[in-house]
Write a protein that holds these residues in place. Sequence first.
Motif, PDB file in Angstrom:
ATOM      1  N   PHE A 178       0.825  -1.208   0.000  1.00 12.53           N
ATOM      2  CA  PHE A 178       0.000   0.000   0.000  1.00 12.53           C
ATOM      3  C   PHE A 178       0.864   1.263   0.000  1.00 12.53           C
ATOM      4  O   PHE A 178       0.674   2.165  -0.829  1.00 12.53           O
ATOM      5  N   PHE A 179       1.816   1.350   0.914  1.00 14.27           N
ATOM      6  CA  PHE A 179       2.652   2.554   0.985  1.00 14.27           C
ATOM      7  C   PHE A 179       3.614   2.637  -0.198  1.00 14.27           C
ATOM      8  O   PHE A 179       3.967   3.742  -0.630  1.00 14.27           O
ATOM      9  N   LEU A 180       4.037   1.493  -0.744  1.00  8.92           N
ATOM     10  CA  LEU A 180       4.860   1.527  -1.947  1.00  8.92           C
ATOM     11  C   LEU A 180       4.054   2.098  -3.115  1.00  8.92           C
ATOM     12  O   LEU A 180       4.578   2.911  -3.897  1.00  8.92           O
ATOM     13  N   ALA A 181       2.787   1.686  -3.253  1.00  9.47           N
ATOM     14  CA  ALA A 181       1.948   2.198  -4.331  1.00  9.47           C
ATOM     15  C   ALA A 181       1.800   3.717  -4.227  1.00  9.47           C
ATOM     16  O   ALA A 181       1.854   4.438  -5.239  1.00  9.47           O
ATOM     17  N   ARG A 182       1.631   4.236  -3.020  1.00  8.58           N
ATOM     18  CA  ARG A 182       1.513   5.683  -2.834  1.00  8.58           C
ATOM     19  C   ARG A 182       2.840   6.394  -3.120  1.00  8.58           C
ATOM     20  O   ARG A 182       2.857   7.494  -3.694  1.00  8.58           O
ATOM     21  N   THR A 183       3.944   5.765  -2.737  1.00 12.07           N
ATOM     22  CA  THR A 183       5.263   6.350  -3.023  1.00 12.07           C
ATOM     23  C   THR A 183       5.503   6.421  -4.521  1.00 12.07           C
ATOM     24  O   THR A 183       5.940   7.455  -5.054  1.00 12.07           O
ATOM     25  N   LEU A 184       5.228   5.321  -5.227  1.00 12.85           N
ATOM     26  CA  LEU A 184       5.407   5.306  -6.677  1.00 12.85           C
ATOM     27  C   LEU A 184       4.487   6.307  -7.356  1.00 12.85           C
ATOM     28  O   LEU A 184       4.869   6.944  -8.344  1.00 12.85           O
ATOM     29  N   ALA A 185       3.277   6.459  -6.831  1.00  7.20           N
ATOM     30  CA  ALA A 185       2.347   7.434  -7.409  1.00  7.20           C
ATOM     31  C   ALA A 185       2.897   8.847  -7.286  1.00  7.20           C
ATOM     32  O   ALA A 185       2.834   9.641  -8.240  1.00  7.20           O
ATOM     33  N   ALA A 186       3.432   9.182  -6.119  1.00  5.54           N
ATOM     34  CA  ALA A 186       4.008  10.520  -5.927  1.00  5.54           C
ATOM     35  C   ALA A 186       5.167  10.741  -6.900  1.00  5.54           C
ATOM     36  O   ALA A 186       5.294  11.825  -7.493  1.00  5.54           O
ATOM     37  N   LYS A 204       6.616  15.784  -0.846  1.00  4.35           N
ATOM     38  CA  LYS A 204       6.378  15.501   0.567  1.00  4.35           C
ATOM     39  C   LYS A 204       5.820  14.094   0.753  1.00  4.35           C
ATOM     40  O   LYS A 204       6.200  13.381   1.686  1.00  4.35           O
ATOM     41  N   GLN A 205       4.926  13.681  -0.147  1.00  2.00           N
ATOM     42  CA  GLN A 205       4.318  12.359  -0.020  1.00  2.00           C
ATOM     43  C   GLN A 205       5.318  11.238  -0.269  1.00  2.00           C
ATOM     44  O   GLN A 205       5.174  10.143   0.270  1.00  2.00           O
ATOM     45  N   VAL A 206       6.342  11.498  -1.100  1.00  2.00           N
ATOM     46  CA  VAL A 206       7.401  10.500  -1.284  1.00  2.00           C
ATOM     47  C   VAL A 206       8.046  10.191   0.064  1.00  2.00           C
ATOM     48  O   VAL A 206       8.248   9.025   0.429  1.00  2.00           O
ATOM     49  N   LEU A 207       8.342  11.238   0.823  1.00  2.00           N
ATOM     50  CA  LEU A 207       8.959  11.044   2.141  1.00  2.00           C
ATOM     51  C   LEU A 207       7.987  10.399   3.120  1.00  2.00           C
ATOM     52  O   LEU A 207       8.324   9.412   3.790  1.00  2.00           O
ATOM     53  N   TYR A 208       6.762  10.928   3.198  1.00  2.00           N
ATOM     54  CA  TYR A 208       5.794  10.451   4.189  1.00  2.00           C
ATOM     55  C   TYR A 208       5.417   8.980   3.980  1.00  2.00           C
ATOM     56  O   TYR A 208       5.144   8.265   4.960  1.00  2.00           O
ATOM     57  N   SER A 210       7.280   6.656   1.949  1.00  2.00           N
ATOM     58  CA  SER A 210       8.410   5.731   1.804  1.00  2.00           C
ATOM     59  C   SER A 210       8.900   5.225   3.159  1.00  2.00           C
ATOM     60  O   SER A 210       9.355   4.077   3.268  1.00  2.00           O
ATOM     61  N   LEU A 211       8.800   6.045   4.191  1.00  3.25           N
ATOM     62  CA  LEU A 211       9.255   5.604   5.518  1.00  3.25           C
ATOM     63  C   LEU A 211       8.441   4.425   6.038  1.00  3.25           C
ATOM     64  O   LEU A 211       9.020   3.397   6.425  1.00  3.25           O
ATOM     65  N   PRO A 212       7.089   4.498   6.061  1.00  2.00           N
ATOM     66  CA  PRO A 212       6.341   3.296   6.496  1.00  2.00           C
ATOM     67  C   PRO A 212       6.495   2.126   5.529  1.00  2.00           C
ATOM     68  O   PRO A 212       6.468   0.967   5.953  1.00  2.00           O
ATOM     69  N   PHE A 213       6.680   2.407   4.221  1.00  2.00           N
ATOM     70  CA  PHE A 213       6.913   1.308   3.278  1.00  2.00           C
ATOM     71  C   PHE A 213       8.159   0.521   3.671  1.00  2.00           C
ATOM     72  O   PHE A 213       8.129  -0.711   3.762  1.00  2.00           O
ATOM     73  N   VAL A 214       9.267   1.219   3.892  1.00  2.00           N
ATOM     74  CA  VAL A 214      10.513   0.546   4.253  1.00  2.00           C
ATOM     75  C   VAL A 214      10.344  -0.216   5.565  1.00  2.00           C
ATOM     76  O   VAL A 214      10.795  -1.367   5.699  1.00  2.00           O
TER      77      VAL A 214
END
Length: 372
Positions: A178-186, A204-208, A210-214
């Motif tokens: 889920f968080f990877l999909a949002r990171t890639l979208a940003a 900003k969303q890349v940072l917000y 990517s941290l929970p994704f990792v």
Amino acid sequence: MSLYFLQHYWWILISILGGVLVFLLFVQGGQSLLYTLGKNKEERDLIVNSLGHKWELTFTTLVVFGGAFFASFPLFYSTSFGGAYGVWMLILFCFVLQAVSFEYRNKPRNFLGTRTYEVFLMVNGFAAPLLLGAAVATFFTGSPFRLGMMHDVEWTTPWRGLDALFVITNYFLALAVFFLARTLAALYFILTVDNKDIRTRSHKQVLYNSLPFVLFFLLFLGSILIGKGYAITPDGTIALVEYKYFQNLLEMPLNTVILLIGVIGVLFGIIRAILVPQWNKGIWFAGAGTVLTVVGLFIIAGFNNTAFYPSSVDPDSSLTIYNSSSSLYTLKAMSWVSLIVPIVIAYIWYAWRSMTRKAMNIKDLEESDNKY
């Protein structure tokens, strides 16, 4: 082309399709960010139309992924869809909502209203990555089914696949996807949307995200590597083995290299996009890294005498690439058909480049006759 070779060949193709599907979930990630990045109707129109050129690729890849699984490993298809149909029906319903929303969102005299279809897009954006992530996690954690003598499926819980939501490790992968999909979208919006405000918010969303994704990806990877895995024993039975997936990493060094390159690609795309705001190519590195990482995980799940769809209640009912594959004749015939895959990929690449050669802005949207 022996049956042994073809079983491995088709699992590799399934892994590649799975990797491409997870990458293309950036469309769902973008839908979940619709109201976070779009603060007015013009900005939301820009976001939806930027995604509108790609959403069909995600749906098509999902269909091809399912079709390839059905043709090459039909016992998995019948077991999963015959027992865990609850979760698969929810996934299908989410994608139906998406298709209807893109089609009717801006239609004149649309009685539900634009906002209703935007809510549908957000439902798909949140639910689809979570459900697909949880479904794939069961390749490592197992599902509660038994197979009869005629391969009839007995699901031992009434939840029909939703029982995947009761296993904490499945949540780790679901949230990571889920968080990877949002990171890639940003990262995608940074490349394809010519709007300063949207790009600023996307950084900003890349940072917000990517941290929970990792965090969740590391939790999932750590859980499976230090836990037990379902292995094929020398006498042909399935047994739980300590550190099975970690052993697979050690015993398949080429795949381990693929996995590491994929992880490095994802991290490079994310970190450079955060540190260098004017750089907009992060989606290419993170996207390619995503495909390689998923391929590496699928190989760990299916190769090296490992059950890729384990039964948590009856290990001997677990599915492997050997006991669930089609016949030699079927796999051989399909392998000739699979030779057109590079042509299809080349076409997708060409179409993608043609549609994203120039970043979209409000003026382009106003001049377009085809709006989502």
